[in-house]
Design an enzyme around this catalytic site. Sequence first.
Site, PDB file in Angstrom:
ATOM      1  N   THR A  15       0.803  -1.217   0.000  1.00 55.18           N
ATOM      2  CA  THR A  15       0.000   0.000   0.000  1.00 55.18           C
ATOM      3  C   THR A  15       0.833   1.263   0.000  1.00 55.18           C
ATOM      4  O   THR A  15       0.497   2.253  -0.652  1.00 55.18           O
ATOM      5  CB  THR A  15      -0.930  -0.002   1.237  1.00 55.18           C
ATOM      6  OG1 THR A  15      -1.777  -1.151   1.177  1.00 55.18           O
ATOM      7  CG2 THR A  15      -1.798   1.241   1.277  1.00 55.18           C
ATOM      8  N   SER A  61       0.056 -10.368  -0.054  1.00 49.04           N
ATOM      9  CA  SER A  61      -0.561 -11.693   0.043  1.00 49.04           C
ATOM     10  C   SER A  61       0.167 -12.718  -0.812  1.00 49.04           C
ATOM     11  O   SER A  61       0.042 -13.932  -0.584  1.00 49.04           O
ATOM     12  CB  SER A  61      -2.038 -11.632  -0.382  1.00 49.04           C
ATOM     13  OG  SER A  61      -2.765 -10.788   0.479  1.00 49.04           O
TER      14      SER A  61
END
Length: 348
Positions: A15, A61
Amino acid sequence: MANKPNILLIYTGGTIGMIKDYETNALIAFDFSQIIDKIPELKQLNCTIESICFNEPIDSSNMNTDYYVDIVDIIENNYNNYDGFVVLTGSDTMSYTSSAISFMLENLQKPIIFTGSQLPIGDLRTDAKENLITSIEIASANKNGSPIITEVCLYFEYKLYRANRTTKISAEQFEAFTSFNFPSLAESGVHLKFKEHLLLKIKNKKDKLIVRKQLDDNVVVLKLFPGISIKVIEHILNTPNLKGVVLETYGSGNAPNSDGFIELLKTAIKKGIKIVNVTQCKSGRVIMGHYDTSLLLKEIGVLNGVDITTESALAKLMYLLNKKLSAKEFKQLFETSLRGELTDKYHF
């Protein structure tokens, strides 16, 4: 160390490296080569900053052991040219990644600071700028010409932690990480205060950096819960090529003492599978034999994880399983603090 430290930013994805394209409202990757233009406050830091980015930034992930090696390769190839490293990754798997890196680098004598953010760097209320600026400041910090930090750390929301002690605790709060069983190493307020008595010390400055890139990912986390099926446990323990198990037990290391359960663990251990007892509790430690329900685990050879996190236990298993160790040596090394990942003595 030079008068003006050289710091290398390593962006893997996540992010923190995203900004909004205001024409499409889509998030796009940030160009870290332009970081000074985007965050002019960095000019106030007494250091030079350069950056390296993964060719294809990854979502956290998708992090795996191959990417761990990629990060370590960058550090190894640039180790002599920089005084500190700031690694930017996605926060979801940051504790796993930074824990692994701490074991992969032996005789580390420079700071490696992991950080990220909950909001993209271009958002109005982002936490990315503070996390990034302070991480660079920490990586640059030195005393008497030597770096203050000489270990792998994680910085988030005004606190610096030993990386292999951390766990992500919130998907929404800026204070996304904590270290339940060990104090923070530094706190950022009006002043940046280091708790120097807690920091890992260099044993011998003449020791060269040793990089361990061989990790064994044939490991699994087995979390116990009331009513867990013996068949499920049996299936997991019979996974082909399985070499290590992080057994998440109750309380201070307690588990069912049924014959069937104990026999499954005993059989797995006889096959050479390393089983580590780690508590499900957020804080506290495993005390093998404290209750009858953990006494049998101790007797059959389950290893004591003490107060290690699940994330760090996995990393340590991956690291040690590639060493040619006897059962006795493996037990001794796992139950001993190698990078500050578990507490030998319970006072700070």
